[in-house]
Every structure is written in structure tokens, then in C-alpha cells.
Design a protein around this motif. Structure first.
Motif, PDB file in Angstrom:
ATOM      1  N   UNK A   1       0.790  -1.224   0.000  1.00  0.00           N
ATOM      2  CA  UNK A   1       0.000   0.000   0.000  1.00  0.00           C
ATOM      3  C   UNK A   1       0.818   1.266   0.000  1.00  0.00           C
ATOM      4  N   UNK A   2       2.094   1.158  -0.381  1.00  0.00           N
ATOM      5  CA  UNK A   2       3.002   2.309  -0.410  1.00  0.00           C
ATOM      6  C   UNK A   2       3.647   2.421  -1.780  1.00  0.00           C
ATOM      7  N   UNK A   3       3.797   3.635  -2.252  1.00  0.00           N
ATOM      8  CA  UNK A   3       4.642   3.871  -3.419  1.00  0.00           C
ATOM      9  C   UNK A   3       6.068   4.136  -2.935  1.00  0.00           C
ATOM     10  N   UNK A   4       6.995   4.205  -3.886  1.00  0.00           N
ATOM     11  CA  UNK A   4       8.368   4.571  -3.527  1.00  0.00           C
ATOM     12  C   UNK A   4       8.402   5.951  -2.875  1.00  0.00           C
TER      13      UNK A   4
ATOM     14  N   UNK B   1      16.997   7.706  -2.719  1.00  0.00           N
ATOM     15  CA  UNK B   1      16.856   8.280  -4.059  1.00  0.00           C
ATOM     16  C   UNK B   1      15.859   7.460  -4.870  1.00  0.00           C
ATOM     17  N   UNK B   2      15.094   8.110  -5.747  1.00  0.00           N
ATOM     18  CA  UNK B   2      14.161   7.360  -6.593  1.00  0.00           C
ATOM     19  C   UNK B   2      14.888   6.609  -7.702  1.00  0.00           C
ATOM     20  N   UNK B   3      14.241   5.595  -8.227  1.00  0.00           N
ATOM     21  CA  UNK B   3      14.727   4.923  -9.431  1.00  0.00           C
ATOM     22  C   UNK B   3      14.535   5.845 -10.634  1.00  0.00           C
ATOM     23  N   UNK B   4      15.120   5.438 -11.762  1.00  0.00           N
ATOM     24  CA  UNK B   4      15.028   6.233 -12.980  1.00  0.00           C
ATOM     25  C   UNK B   4      13.581   6.364 -13.452  1.00  0.00           C
TER      26      UNK B   4
ATOM     27  N   UNK C   1       7.898   1.250 -15.852  1.00  0.00           N
ATOM     28  CA  UNK C   1       6.944   2.112 -15.150  1.00  0.00           C
ATOM     29  C   UNK C   1       6.796   1.683 -13.690  1.00  0.00           C
ATOM     30  N   UNK C   2       6.693   0.387 -13.483  1.00  0.00           N
ATOM     31  CA  UNK C   2       6.538  -0.123 -12.115  1.00  0.00           C
ATOM     32  C   UNK C   2       7.803   0.121 -11.289  1.00  0.00           C
ATOM     33  N   UNK C   3       8.964  -0.050 -11.906  1.00  0.00           N
ATOM     34  CA  UNK C   3      10.218   0.174 -11.185  1.00  0.00           C
ATOM     35  C   UNK C   3      10.300   1.615 -10.694  1.00  0.00           C
ATOM     36  N   UNK C   4       9.883   2.558 -11.526  1.00  0.00           N
ATOM     37  CA  UNK C   4       9.926   3.946 -11.076  1.00  0.00           C
ATOM     38  C   UNK C   4       8.909   4.199  -9.960  1.00  0.00           C
ATOM     39  N   UNK C   5       7.706   3.682 -10.135  1.00  0.00           N
ATOM     40  CA  UNK C   5       6.649   3.946  -9.160  1.00  0.00           C
ATOM     41  C   UNK C   5       6.949   3.306  -7.809  1.00  0.00           C
TER      42      UNK C   5
END
Length: 364
Positions: free
Chosen positions: A285-288, A303-306, A331-335
Motif C-alpha cells: 500500500x506504499x509507493x516509492x 533516491x528514486x529509481x530512474x 513504469x513499475x520500477x519507477x513507481x
């Protein structure tokens, strides 16, 4: 970490008076770097983006050409392709290694394809043998971005030795740093000559101020090269330290439910853990962004992913990316992906503190 010969070499450089790009430390750094990465030529430049720009220009990538490359990467990789009027053809990421999905490349090759850009991501290299075989089969050039892979190998071969031309970055968060800086390496005499010319405004030896081609001022200073030479001496030590740090994080976080940790190894490489990334399952239930905010409240930076290239507003505004392009893994990796403190100076106690905090804020 700057506690080796950096100060000694810098003082030697300053005392010699040769602090510009003409200083002897440039040649020494280039020669030792080329030898370390099993290359005939190394060309030092002012940063990793400059290395990519010059490599793309040297490969002759221009209007109408297509370059196959990952969507999950930094924008530095795509800028010169687009500026030169070529089209980036974007490949989604492998959900386990986070590198480009090599199995998806051949279907995207067209008569316009000129090159494949292989960008090694975060700790593990791209699976290069099938990529190189495709390049040979279709007569394509391979540009290898090894910015994050100092000291990594693919089946025993140095990352940075695998492309027709390969590039490195020496930004402060890399295993080797010169503050800012980069390196181009190749075995091609022609590509090396072009890159040396491109980094130096395309001056001609026989007629310095008459130009047949536009280049850049991409020169590295001798002071930067002095730092790089000292850092290169310790590369094996730095890689071993990174692997110990990664193993400790794996031990401390390995049983954390709903969190994907970096893949520790494949059949072709063991991770060098340039950074230690986490990808959150939807059930948390959490985003990055949510998790990073919680860590920041605890005094821990992350730090966020690309952000995927196919979603970049500037590329879409320019018409460089087709509206239909989608890369759901990227898309999922960034989110849902971010990385926790991973610098070489991190202590074991600090790693344990970070891991304990991560467990507390992410426990289901």
C-alpha cells in the motif's frame, strides 16, 4: 573515499604547474584505465554525459537512424541520439535484474537500426552475449554504458570492454570519482581518433583554427586525472567493499515481506551493488515516494529509481517517443523502486541502522 594517494597526486600535479588538460596525469590515467579494462584506447572527458555524446557522434548516428536502448535509464543516454535527429527505440526492463530485456531486442530491429546501447544498471550487467550476437547478425554497432559498473565483469570479461565503444562516468557516487569526469574506451583506432578530436573542438593538427567538423570542449583537467589515477589503484578494494555492504543489506532485509531486493547474482555476474535498490509490492500500500518520505522523516536519505524514457515529458513534447510506446516493468520500477544509502563511506553500524528503519516502516 579519498584517503589513498589522491592528496599526494594532486599536490604533485599542482607543484608541476600542469593543471590543465595538457598535463601528464591525463596520459597516465588514460593508459592505466585502458590497461585495466583491456582496451586499446581510453579518452578522458569532463563527465559521463560528454562521453556518451562523443561516442554517439563518433558512431555517426544521425537523422533517420534508430538506436535500440533501455527505457529504464538516465536521460543522459538518449539526449545526443535525439539531438542528432535519430530515434530511440525503447526496450522494457527485465523485472529481476532491472536491465534491458535482451529477449525483446530482435523484434525491434528494422532496416533503420544503426546501434544498440547496452546500459548496465545498478549492480548487474546486461546479458551481453545474446546482445552481441544480435549485433553481429544484423551488422549493428554496440555502445556500452558502463557508468555504474566500474570493476564489474560479465563472464569474466570487464564491463567496459564489450562494446564497439564504451563509456564510464566518474561522478562522486561512482566507484571511481574525479568529482566530475568520464572516460571513453574502444579498440578502434578510428573511433578513438574521432573522440579525441570531438572532445577538443575538432582542432586540426595541421591547421588549428580551420574546422571541418563541430566538436565540443569536453576536456578533463590534469587535477581530475590525478584523482582518478589514485582512485583506480583502489578499484578492487572498492568493489570488494561494495559487495560486503550489499551482502549485509541482503542478510538484514532478506526476509522482509513485500519487498524485492537486488538480485545478488546471475549465471554471468555477481552484483557489485553500485546502489542497493528496493522495489515495493503493491500489497504494502506504499509507493516509492511514500516510503522515501517516511525514511526522510527518520533522517535517512534515499533516491528514486530512474523515470522511464518513454514517459519523459521533454521527449514526448519533441515527438521523439511514440504515444503507443509502453514499458510496464520500467513504469513499475519507477513507481515502486528506490535505493537506500549505498556510498562507500557507509559504516556497518550505519547499514544496520538503515536496515532496521526500513524494516520498521515497511513491515506488513
Amino acid at each position: 573515499m579519498l584517503d589513498g594517494n589522491e592528496k599526494r597526486y594532486l599536490l604533485e600535479c599542482i607543484e608541476s604547474g600542469w593543471i590543465s588538460s595538457e598535463g601528464p596525469f591525463i596520459k597516465a590515467f588514460e593508459e592505466k584505465f585502458a590497461a585495466r579494462f583491456n582496451r586499446k584506447h581510453a579518452i578522458a572527458v569532463c563527465n559521463g554525459t560528454a562521453a556518451l555524446d562523443a561516442a554517439i557522434e563518433a558512431l555517426g548516428i544521425g537523422p533517420g537512424d534508430e538506436v535500440i536502448m533501455p527505457s529504464f535509464t538516465i536521460i543522459s543516454c538518449v539526449m545526443q541520439i535525439v539531438r542528432n535527429g535519430a530515434k530511440p527505440v525503447l526496450i522494457d526492463a527485465d523485472p529481476r535484474t532491472w536491465n534491458m530485456d535482451v529477449s525483446a531486442i530482435e523484434a525491434r530491429i528494422t532496416p533503420r537500426t544503426k546501434a544498440i546501447m547496452a546500459v548496465h544498471i545498478y549492480g548487474l550487467p546486461v546479458d551481453m552475449d545474446p546482445l552481441l550476437e544480435l549485433a553481429r547478425k544484423h551488422g549493428l554497432k554496440v555502445l556500452e554504458d558502463a557508468a555504474q559498473m566500474h570493476g564489474q565483469t560479465y563472464k569474466g570479461r570487464a564491463c567496459g570492454s564489450l562494446g564497439d565503444i564504451s563509456t564510464f562516468s566518474f561522478y562522486p557516487n561512482k566507484h571511481i570519482t574525479t568529482g566530475e569526469g568520464g572516460m571513453i574506451v574502444t579498440d578502434s583506432d578510428e573511433l578513438a581518433e574521432q573522440c579525441r578530436s570531438l572532445r577538443n573542438l575538432c582542432f586540426k593538427p595541421e591547421s588549428r583554427f580551420v574546422h571541418d567538423r563541430l566538436g565540443w570542449n569536453l576536456r578533463m583537467t590534469s587535477m581530475q586525472a590525478a584523482l582518478g589515477l589514485a582512485q583506480l589503484e583502489r578499484l578492487d578494494e572498492f568493489v570488494a567493499r561494495k559487495r560486503r555492504m550489499g551482502a549485509l543489506y541482503q542478510q538484514l532485509l532478506g526476509d522482509l515481506e513485500g519487498v524485492q531486493l537486488p538480485q545478488a547474482s546471475t549465471d554471468y555476474a555477481e552484483s557489485v551493488y553500485w546502489v542497493f535498490g528496493l522495489v515495493l509490492d503493491e500489497r504494502l500500500g506504499l509507493t516509492a515516494a511514500d516510503a522515501m518520505k517516511r525514511l526522510a522523516a527518520e533522517g535517512i536519505g534515499s533516491r528514486p529509481f530512474f523515470y522511464p524514457m518513454h514517459q519523459q515529458p521533454v521527449l514526448r513534447q519533441m515527438g521523439a517517443i511514440a504515444d503507443a510506446d509502453r514499458c510496464p516493468v520500467a513504469e513499475r520500477l519507477y513507481e515502486r523502486g528506490f535505493y537506500i544509502p549505498s556510498g562507500l563511506a557507509l559504516t556497518e553500524d550505519q547499514i544496520r541502522t538503515v536496515a532496521a528503519t526500513v524494516r520498521r516502516i515497511l513491515t506488513l
